[in-house]
Design a protein around this motif. Structure first.
Motif, mmCIF file in Angstrom:
data_model
loop_
_atom_site.group_PDB
_atom_site.id
_atom_site.type_symbol
_atom_site.label_atom_id
_atom_site.label_comp_id
_atom_site.label_asym_id
_atom_site.label_seq_id
_atom_site.Cartn_x
_atom_site.Cartn_y
_atom_site.Cartn_z
ATOM 1 N N GLY A 151 -15.273 10.723 18.527
ATOM 2 C CA GLY A 151 -16.171 10.001 19.414
ATOM 3 C C GLY A 151 -16.728 8.747 18.775
ATOM 4 O O GLY A 151 -16.760 7.682 19.391
ATOM 5 N N TRP A 158 -14.281 2.474 24.126
ATOM 6 C CA TRP A 158 -14.548 3.165 25.379
ATOM 7 C C TRP A 158 -15.620 2.443 26.189
ATOM 8 O O TRP A 158 -15.495 2.291 27.406
ATOM 9 C CB TRP A 158 -15.007 4.599 25.099
ATOM 10 N N ASP A 182 -9.328 8.244 28.978
ATOM 11 C CA ASP A 182 -9.424 8.877 27.667
ATOM 12 C C ASP A 182 -10.859 9.294 27.375
ATOM 13 O O ASP A 182 -11.108 10.398 26.853
ATOM 14 C CB ASP A 182 -8.910 7.893 26.605
ATOM 15 N N TYR A 186 -12.307 13.073 26.819
ATOM 16 C CA TYR A 186 -13.084 13.385 25.619
ATOM 17 C C TYR A 186 -14.383 14.107 25.977
ATOM 18 O O TYR A 186 -14.702 15.160 25.404
ATOM 19 C CB TYR A 186 -13.391 12.103 24.839
#
Length: 390
Positions: A151, A158, A182, A186
């Motif tokens: 992350g 992101w 994506d 996640y």
């Protein structure tokens, strides 16, 4: 007869420099129709503020993007919710970024900022965006959110992709979708065991265990921390550095009177407006001046245009360190005011305090701006901090 804007706010010219288009929109009327994009445009300060307060009519729960693909996706986050649902999610989300909890964080941020400025002022040249503006969000704040390694590694890409996808499905929007998907995969894979104990994400899962929010909400609401904690703050800091470096006498004024710092933060966000704007849907007919926006039509609320409205701000294109525009809409307004506003303000103030203590002069070279459907600001900003004499 509805006023018309024939340009394209998502075209190459407006993405590079939207302010001439914003002026045309403001001059055309309080609510202006964009036939190219099938959107109503609100660009004047008072009309934008009123629209942001009218969250029961101009709703966010049907999406805030300028395209149907993203707006039709189920996404249980705070930004795209209304009424009781929004209030419940926001109450959970905002707890760690309120002024009280942030007061305890201040000493750590101050120490980081002092060390950062000391290190950078010894360099001949560096990129202020990656080395200075991004430092606190990418180090301290990313740690506080408490995501795992995957992350933290992908947070910036992101976040930028998410903002591109909140515009129209042009080449940028389409290219962003794989990264947005994506991110969705996640967060749907997150659980309390996969985030840092005691972190902000962990608090969301704790709230889900109490029944305050659902597990799906806890997963998705991690996204609510990513954008406000990263891109918008980074871009605002970059704008502040550039304005102080390039506006004659501005940095000297602030060094001479550090009490100006809170106002400089507001002025930097006003004039830079990292967020161009989000859309809302008219749940019922919404009057704006002599124009009525019909029920069911989408409205693009232009924060960046409102912040340069000459009807409200004198000489709005001028950076003025004495202005302190507390009413700017760079962080939104009303029920959907940016959750991370207090954190962003704290970071910016602390960074500027460290600068005025250690740096005599800021120099910048040729900068490169980002190209994003919703974000605006610098991608790179060559900079030199000239260290103050001991």
């Amino acid at each position: 007869m509805r006023p018309i804007f024939q340009g394209d706010l998502y075209g190459a010219t407006a993405i590079s420099d939207p302010y001439p288009a914003y002026r045309r929109i403001r001059d055309a009327g309080p609510a202006v129709w964009s036939p190219r994009r099938g959107l109503w445009l609100l660009g004047r300060f008072e009309d934008v503020r009123a629209a942001l307060r009218a969250d029961d009519i101009l709703v966010s729960g049907r999406g805030v993007a300028a395209n149907d693909l993203v707006n039709s996706a189920e996404n249980p986050i705070t930004l795209t919710s209304d009424g009781e649902t929004h209030a419940r999610r926001r109450l959970t989300l905002i707890q760690p970024v309120m002024p009280g909890p942030l007061k305890a964080l201040r000493p750590r941020l101050e120490a980081e900022a002092e060390q950062l400025v000391a290190a950078l002022s010894g360099l001949e040249r560096f990129d202020a965006m990656s080395r200075f503006a991004a430092h606190l969000p990418v180090t301290v704040v990313a740690e506080l959110v408490g995501l795992n390694a995957a992350g933290r590694k992908n947070m910036l890409r992101w976040a930028a992709a998410t903002f591109d996808a909140l515009g129209v499905m042009n080449a940028r929007g389409i290219a962003a979708m794989p990264r947005v998907l994506d991110l969705g995969r996640y967060v749907r894979g997150l659980s309390r065991s996969s985030v840092t104990p005691g972190g902000w994400a962990d608090r969301l899962f704790e709230a889900a265990e109490r029944g305050d929010i659902s597990q799906a909400e806890a997963q998705a609401m991690v996204i609510d921390y990513v954008g406000p904690a990263l891109d918008t703050t980074i871009l605002a800091v970059g704008e502040m550095v550039w304005r102080l470096a390039t506006t004659p006498g501005a940095y000297d004024q602030v060094r001479a009177d550090p009490a100006l710092i809170p106002g400089v933060v507001n002025e930097s966000v006003r004039i830079g407006s990292p967020l161009r704007g989000f859309t809302r849907l008219a749940a019922e007919a919404y009057p704006v001046g002599e124009v009525t926006i019909p029920q069911g039509e989408r409205v693009l609320v232009l924060y960046a245009s409102a912040n340069r409205d000459e009807r409200h701000y004198a000489d709005p294109d001028r950076f003025d360190v004495t202005r302190n525009p507390r009413d700017h809409v760079g962080w939104g307004h009303g029920a959907h005011t940016c959750v991370g506003m207090h954190l962003a303000r704290l970071e910016m103030e602390i960074l500027l305090q460290a600068l005025v203590r250690q740096v005599e002069r800021i120099e910048t070279g040729p900068a490169k701006r980002i190209r994003n459907n919703v974000l605006q600001g610098f991608k790179t900003l060559p900079t030199r901090f000239v260290r103050a004499a001991a």
